[in-house]
Design a protein around this motif. Structure first.
Motif, PDB file in Angstrom:
ATOM      1  N   ASN A  81       0.835  -1.205   0.000  1.00 52.32           N
ATOM      2  CA  ASN A  81       0.000   0.000   0.000  1.00 52.32           C
ATOM      3  C   ASN A  81       0.875   1.263   0.000  1.00 52.32           C
ATOM      4  O   ASN A  81       0.377   2.354   0.273  1.00 52.32           O
ATOM      5  N   LEU A  85      -1.540   3.621   6.845  1.00 53.67           N
ATOM      6  CA  LEU A  85      -2.018   4.671   7.755  1.00 53.67           C
ATOM      7  C   LEU A  85      -2.863   4.022   8.842  1.00 53.67           C
ATOM      8  O   LEU A  85      -3.843   3.324   8.539  1.00 53.67           O
ATOM      9  N   ASP A  87      -5.330   4.547  11.828  1.00 60.81           N
ATOM     10  CA  ASP A  87      -6.239   5.534  12.415  1.00 60.81           C
ATOM     11  C   ASP A  87      -6.160   5.496  13.940  1.00 60.81           C
ATOM     12  O   ASP A  87      -5.901   4.449  14.544  1.00 60.81           O
ATOM     13  N   MET A  95      -1.073  -4.846  10.751  1.00 62.29           N
ATOM     14  CA  MET A  95      -0.646  -5.719   9.657  1.00 62.29           C
ATOM     15  C   MET A  95       0.260  -4.935   8.711  1.00 62.29           C
ATOM     16  O   MET A  95       0.094  -3.717   8.563  1.00 62.29           O
TER      17      MET A  95
HETATM   18  O1  LIG Z   1      -0.657  -0.978   6.469  1.00 57.16           O
HETATM   19  C1  LIG Z   1      -1.706  -0.937   7.131  1.00 57.16           C
HETATM   20  C2  LIG Z   1      -2.755  -0.060   6.817  1.00 57.16           C
HETATM   21  C3  LIG Z   1      -3.898  -0.091   7.594  1.00 57.16           C
HETATM   22  N1  LIG Z   1      -3.989  -0.923   8.670  1.00 57.16           N
HETATM   23  C4  LIG Z   1      -5.186  -0.893   9.517  1.00 57.16           C
HETATM   24  C5  LIG Z   1      -5.182   0.331  10.420  1.00 57.16           C
HETATM   25  C6  LIG Z   1      -6.100   1.290   9.757  1.00 57.16           C
HETATM   26  O2  LIG Z   1      -6.693   2.167  10.703  1.00 57.16           O
HETATM   27  C7  LIG Z   1      -7.080   0.353   9.103  1.00 57.16           C
HETATM   28  C8  LIG Z   1      -7.776   0.935   7.917  1.00 57.16           C
HETATM   29  O3  LIG Z   1      -6.812   1.399   7.013  1.00 57.16           O
HETATM   30  P1  LIG Z   1      -7.230   2.302   5.763  1.00 57.16           P
HETATM   31  O4  LIG Z   1      -8.257   3.299   6.162  1.00 57.16           O
HETATM   32  O5  LIG Z   1      -5.975   2.794   5.145  1.00 57.16           O
HETATM   33  O6  LIG Z   1      -7.833   1.180   4.791  1.00 57.16           O
HETATM   34  P2  LIG Z   1      -9.227   1.127   4.029  1.00 57.16           P
HETATM   35  O7  LIG Z   1      -8.990   0.273   2.861  1.00 57.16           O
HETATM   36  O8  LIG Z   1      -9.762   2.522   3.810  1.00 57.16           O
HETATM   37  O9  LIG Z   1     -10.116   0.320   5.072  1.00 57.16           O
HETATM   38  P3  LIG Z   1     -11.337   0.829   5.985  1.00 57.16           P
HETATM   39  O10 LIG Z   1     -12.523   0.796   5.107  1.00 57.16           O
HETATM   40  O11 LIG Z   1     -11.384  -0.180   7.104  1.00 57.16           O
HETATM   41  O12 LIG Z   1     -11.001   2.205   6.478  1.00 57.16           O
HETATM   42  O13 LIG Z   1      -6.323  -0.786   8.699  1.00 57.16           O
HETATM   43  C9  LIG Z   1      -2.946  -1.772   8.997  1.00 57.16           C
HETATM   44  O14 LIG Z   1      -2.992  -2.529   9.967  1.00 57.16           O
HETATM   45  N2  LIG Z   1      -1.834  -1.748   8.216  1.00 57.16           N
END
Ligand SMILES: O=c1ccn([C@H]2C[C@H](O)[C@@H](COP(=O)(O)OP(=O)(O)OP(=O)(O)O)O2)c(=O)[nH]1
Ligand SMILES: [Mg+2]
Length: 149
Positions: A81, A85, A87, A95
């Motif tokens: 990725n 990030l 939160d 992970m």
């Molecule tokens: O390398 C990473 C990136 C994210 N996370 C966890 C923490 C973060 O708060 C959550 C959601 O990440 P993100 O908002 O970047 O992903 P998303 O694809 O937008 O998922 P969501 O819909 O759950 O927000 O996943 C990790 O453990 N490792």
């Protein structure tokens, strides 16, 4: 120093808690919490657990997962990725998406340091809806508008 709640999800990680390597370090190394070596073929991406969870809790902070420069430069081991990030309200397992962008297979060993975590301040914002912006010296220029070199 700010304190952040950390859960050890895998007891093996108790001996490998993230710590700053030097007084001035910005990043805390994250280790691969895996039972056996994982071979990443060129181009492959694997989601690797850290065996840890953190809860930052304060929305004025976040954490970013970044590549380690040695692994990235010498072995092509970066993040699927690009940047992770974390939160402030995330409580799940941390992970790491490990991507072998190189041309040789890479063996990731159990407990090996694979990436680093940086805690950063965050300013949440609200939007004021406007029809026109106040003038700025740049205006709408971007994407190379100031030239090259
Ligand atoms: O390398 C990473 C990136 C994210 N996370 C966890 C923490 C973060 O708060 C959550 C959601 O990440 P993100 O908002 O970047 O992903 P998303 O694809 O937008 O998922 P969501 O819909 O759950 O927000 O996943 C990790 O453990 N490792
Ligand atoms: Mg999201």
């Amino acid at each position: 120093m700010r304190r952040i709640a950390l859960k050890v999800l895998d007891p093996r990680m108790s001996d490998y808690l993230p710590a700053y390597a030097t007084r001035g370090s910005a990043g805390l190394d994250l280790r691969a919490c895996i039972d056996a070596p994982v071979t990443l073929e060129p181009g492959a991406t694997e989601l690797i657990p850290t065996g840890l969870a953190i809860h930052i809790a304060d929305p004025a902070y976040a954490a970013m997962i970044l590549p380690r420069s040695g692994l990235g430069h010498k072995h092509g081991i970066v993040l699927g990725n690009l940047v992770g990030l974390i939160d402030s309200d995330y409580q799940g397992p941390l992970m790491v998406s490990v991507w072998n962008r190189g041309s040789e297979p890479f063996v990731l060993n159990p407990m090996e340091r694979m990436a680093q975590l940086v805690v950063v301040p965050v300013q949440q914002v609200e939007f004021d809806i406007v029809k026109e912006f106040e003038n700025s010296s740049r205006g709408t220029g971007g994407f190379g508008s100031t030239g090259r070199g």
